[in-house]
Design a protein around this motif. Structure first.
Motif, PDB file in Angstrom:
ATOM      1  N   GLY A 109       2.741  -2.336  -4.220  1.00 10.53           N
ATOM      2  CA  GLY A 109       1.210  -2.573  -4.572  1.00 10.53           C
ATOM      3  C   GLY A 109       0.233  -2.890  -3.286  1.00 10.53           C
ATOM      4  O   GLY A 109       0.602  -2.774  -2.124  1.00 10.53           O
ATOM      5  N   GLU A 110      -0.763  -2.863  -3.670  1.00 12.44           N
ATOM      6  CA  GLU A 110      -1.979  -3.125  -2.838  1.00 12.44           C
ATOM      7  C   GLU A 110      -2.490  -4.499  -2.691  1.00 12.44           C
ATOM      8  O   GLU A 110      -2.667  -4.969  -1.291  1.00 12.44           O
ATOM      9  N   SER A 111      -1.956  -5.527  -3.475  1.00 12.76           N
ATOM     10  CA  SER A 111      -2.285  -6.849  -3.328  1.00 12.76           C
ATOM     11  C   SER A 111      -1.363  -7.806  -4.076  1.00 12.76           C
ATOM     12  O   SER A 111      -0.456  -7.085  -4.871  1.00 12.76           O
ATOM     13  N   ARG A 116       1.573  -9.593   1.564  1.00 13.69           N
ATOM     14  CA  ARG A 116       2.054  -8.533   2.205  1.00 13.69           C
ATOM     15  C   ARG A 116       1.059  -7.443   2.398  1.00 13.69           C
ATOM     16  O   ARG A 116       0.351  -7.064   1.327  1.00 13.69           O
ATOM     17  N   GLU A 117       0.697  -7.476   3.734  1.00 11.17           N
ATOM     18  CA  GLU A 117      -0.295  -6.336   3.905  1.00 11.17           C
ATOM     19  C   GLU A 117       0.115  -5.002   4.543  1.00 11.17           C
ATOM     20  O   GLU A 117       1.159  -5.215   5.486  1.00 11.17           O
ATOM     21  N   ALA A 118      -0.677  -4.023   4.402  1.00 15.83           N
ATOM     22  CA  ALA A 118      -0.199  -2.902   5.222  1.00 15.83           C
ATOM     23  C   ALA A 118      -0.636  -2.911   6.655  1.00 15.83           C
ATOM     24  O   ALA A 118      -1.805  -3.510   6.997  1.00 15.83           O
ATOM     25  N   ARG A 119       0.144  -2.229   7.694  1.00 17.55           N
ATOM     26  CA  ARG A 119      -0.036  -2.208   8.994  1.00 17.55           C
ATOM     27  C   ARG A 119      -0.769  -1.044   9.385  1.00 17.55           C
ATOM     28  O   ARG A 119      -0.212   0.147   9.175  1.00 17.55           O
ATOM     29  N   ALA A 139       6.593  -1.943   4.843  1.00 16.33           N
ATOM     30  CA  ALA A 139       8.081  -2.690   4.182  1.00 16.33           C
ATOM     31  C   ALA A 139       8.125  -3.979   4.586  1.00 16.33           C
ATOM     32  O   ALA A 139       8.297  -4.156   6.061  1.00 16.33           O
ATOM     33  N   TYR A 140       8.501  -4.935   3.960  1.00 15.44           N
ATOM     34  CA  TYR A 140       9.036  -6.449   4.185  1.00 15.44           C
ATOM     35  C   TYR A 140      10.233  -6.410   3.462  1.00 15.44           C
ATOM     36  O   TYR A 140      10.426  -6.589   2.364  1.00 15.44           O
ATOM     37  N   ALA A 160       0.656  -1.214   0.204  1.00 16.94           N
ATOM     38  CA  ALA A 160       0.070  -0.018   0.088  1.00 16.94           C
ATOM     39  C   ALA A 160       0.893   1.235  -0.048  1.00 16.94           C
ATOM     40  O   ALA A 160       0.603   2.141   0.831  1.00 16.94           O
ATOM     41  N   PRO A 161       1.721   1.373  -0.994  1.00 16.94           N
ATOM     42  CA  PRO A 161       2.488   2.643  -1.003  1.00 16.94           C
ATOM     43  C   PRO A 161       1.728   4.024  -1.390  1.00 16.94           C
ATOM     44  O   PRO A 161       0.996   3.818  -2.009  1.00 16.94           O
TER      45      PRO A 161
END
Length: 660
Positions: free
Chosen positions: A611-613, A623-626, A632-633, A587-588
């Motif tokens: 990206g979003e998904s 990878r999900e936004a917190r 970032a992962y 989710a940048p």
């Protein structure tokens, strides 16, 4: 006499369409004609921007006496080395084996079976006439000797193509390569060796990566001193940006004036990476200006990038680029003209020919605004001069290198226009050059060549597409790149883990070309290795990483002999040792600092996605936004650190040195 070259796709062949020599293109028809007439073949190989090719054309191929001698006793075949690198490779191998050196134009005499029995480069008219006479007589009177000689040469070259010795690279091997490069480094002028001196683009990339991974200051010093010297010299176009092909002297003062896409595409990326490592304002400027030159002067109507600007203007080398003090005064007036002459090392006696000088800029002027105005006025005046011809041929491999360079410079220097140009170029090359899953080598004005792609076409284009994928996580770039690599693994692989230059089903030559060493551009083997490293990191496919490791190891023999010809394999080895290091940003936002940090990391071989998904992008899976914030992962082999929203944490983890 039929004009057989008039409608050729190659601009180089078209340059010879009106010669009195009865040229034919390479193909079955030429060899059938040689057999029918029972005469040898005169093979001439060159390219459109080649100065000495033009010289030999004017001296010999436009000359009635030479044409009569060729037409009477030979079948004449003209080849564009840029369109048919496979033909060039096998006969250049013969030329180097027979003479100890190579170059263009390349001149070979072949039996009607295609076996070389004489090979050389530029031949002045008297020498060429003597050769034609003696070889013709020998063919008639001592045919068995000629055939035996050709057969012997071919046998030796086939033996030389035997599998190579492979060796995996470790830290000690890469440090040893740096040590051996130090022995050949020119500590006074930068670069390696003496005159002529070529820009060592791939070696510079290796040295930059080695410093980023190990902190080796000697590696960085060699890279920085070379980049600084080239940027300030006559090799670099101080008015319009971009680098000439090479310098004829050790000090980079006098260039060989043709400007090639592949040189500038590689160098813009090197300078951007040097800026990323050091913050050098000079490196930043040169990267940006070189990218601007490429787009301004080489963009075609279809969105691809043309191959080169010629060395000559109206038959005179460097006529567009050289200046006298009086010419500067004519354009700028007395005060500014004299000041510019001193600044640019334009002397009364000249640094080039006929009292003219190349332009050098050893120090940036104190008054930047004044210099910008001077530069603009001189460029306007220079653009009014006759201009060198442009080779509009769009070569797949070189456009792939340029796509990668434009993406890197665009993302690092925050130039979205460069990234947009890379997308346009990639769209064009894929649409025009990819036919039924296989690449073609080149196109002209949108018409694609029948010449099939070679290994470096697949590797360099895949590398460019993989970098584009890292900008926007568009799965189509990833799918196109991995499709090319899957094909390459199927049709170019060798038994020892490397790659042939030509596909298994390509036109057979007397030996199947394979060059494990880099030259002016990455060899097919190292180009594929580098793309496979990136593909493995982006997809997690272990088979890509294993193939990359085998290909890099297969170049060990070249690197041991002379690391100057193994720069891209060494750069790939740095990426293998440092990674795979992956960064995924969920989710940048626009101009996201986490994404920016991932591009600013100098870690060799780092890849990123955002990206979003997931959307078909392996790095983004799960990878999900917190807390609704960009997250970032940072992962190594898809094993990730704890997700973070802290930019400073990511900067530390990725070893970012420049944060602007």
């Amino acid at each position: 006499m039929a004009n057989r070259l008039e409608h050729s796709l190659s601009p180089y062949l078209r340059q010879h369409a009106d010669n009195p020599v009865d040229w034919r293109e390479w193909g079955d028809g030429a060899f059938a004609e040689a057999r029918r007439r029972d005469v040898p073949i005169l093979l001439s190989v060159g390219y459109a921007a080649c100065h000495w090719c033009h010289v030999m054309a004017h001296e010999s191929f436009e000359d009635a006496q030479v044409a009569e001698a060729i037409n009477a006793s030979y079948v004449a075949v003209k080849v564009d080395r840029e369109e048919r690198p496979d033909i060039d490779a096998v006969y250049m191998q013969a030329t180097v084996a027979l003479t100890g050196q190579g170059g263009w134009p390349m001149t070979c005499l072949l039996t009607p079976a295609g076996e070389p029995f004489f090979a050389g480069t530029y031949l002045p008219k008297p020498q060429l006439l003597r050769l034609l006479d003696m070889a013709g007589t020998t063919w008639q009177e001592r045919r068995d000797d000629v055939l035996a000689s050709g057969n012997h040469i071919v046998s030796r070259l086939r033996e030389a193509a035997a599998p190579t010795t492979s060796q995996a690279y470790d830290d000690a091997a890469l440090s040893d390569a740096v040590t051996r490069l130090q022995r050949e480094f020119d500590w006074q002028y930068g670069g390696f060796g003496g005159a002529p001196k070529f820009p060592p683009s791939m070696v510079l990339e290796f040295l930059i990566r080695h410093n980023a991974r190990t902190g080796d200051e000697s590696a960085l010093r060699m890279a920085q001193e070379t980049c600084d010297a080239m940027a300030c010299s006559g090799m670099y176009d101080q008015l319009d940006g971009g680098f000439a092909r090479y310098s004829v002297d050790r000090s980079w003062t006098v260039p060989h004036f043709e400007k090639m896409l592949y040189d500038n595409a590689q160098l813009m990326r090197v300078y951007a990476h040097l800026w990323r490592l050091t913050g050098s304002a000079l490196a930043r400027r040169i990267a940006s200006e070189t990218a601007d030159f490429v787009l301004r002067r080489l963009t075609t109507d279809q969105g691809g990038l043309a191959s080169a600007l010629d060395a000559d203007t109206d038959g005179v080398e460097g006529a567009t680029y050289a200046w006298t003090p009086d010419q500067l005064v004519d354009v700028l007036g007395d005060e500014d003209g004299q000041r510019a002459a001193e600044l640019l090392s334009v002397t009364p006696t000249g640094t080039f020919e006929h009292g003219a000088s190349t332009l050098q800029l050893q120090t940036d002027p104190d008054d930047a605004q004044w210099w910008d105005g001077i530069r603009r006025r001189l460029l306007i005046a220079r653009d009014a001069r006759p201009q060198p011809a442009r080779d509009d041929k769009v070569v797949t491999s070189w456009n792939g290198i340029a796509i990668a360079g434009l993406v890197d410079v665009g993302m690092l220097l925050q130039r979205p226009d460069l990234v947009a140009a890379a997308r346009t170029c990639a769209d064009h090359v894929l649409a025009a050059h990819l036919r039924d899953g296989r690449l073609r080598r080149a196109s002209l004005d949108g018409a694609v060549s029948a010449s099939v792609g070679v290994a470096d076409d697949y590797g360099n284009l895949a590398e460019g597409l993989l970098l584009l994928h890292q900008v926007d996580s568009d799965s189509r770039w990833l799918e196109a790149a991995t499709g090319l690599l899957d094909t390459a693994l199927d049709v170019f692989s060798t038994d020892d883990g490397g790659f042939f230059d030509t596909a298994a089903d390509a036109e057979p030559l007397f030996t199947r070309p394979r060059n494990p060493g880099d030259n002016a551009e990455p060899a097919g083997q190292s180009a594929l290795a580098m793309a496979l490293v990136s593909a493995a990191a982006l997809t997690g496919e272990q088979r890509y990483r294993e193939a990359a490791e085998r290909a890099v190891a297969a170049s060990a023999g070249v690197v041991r002999r002379d690391p100057r010809f193994g720069g891209w394999s060494l750069a790939g080895a740095e990426a293998l040792l440092a990674g795979p290091l992956q960064v995924a940003v969920a989710a940048p936002t626009a101009d996201d600092a986490l994404v920016r940090a991932s591009w600013l990391s100098p870690s060799p071989g780092l890849v990123r996605a955002s990206g979003e998904s997931a959307g078909g992008v392996p790095l983004m899976a799960g990878r999900e936004a917190r807390e609704g914030r960009p997250t970032a992962y940072v992962c190594r082999g898809f094993v990730c650190d704890a997700p973070t929203t802290d930019v400073e944490d990511v900067i530390r983890t990725l070893g970012v040195r420049i944060t602007g």
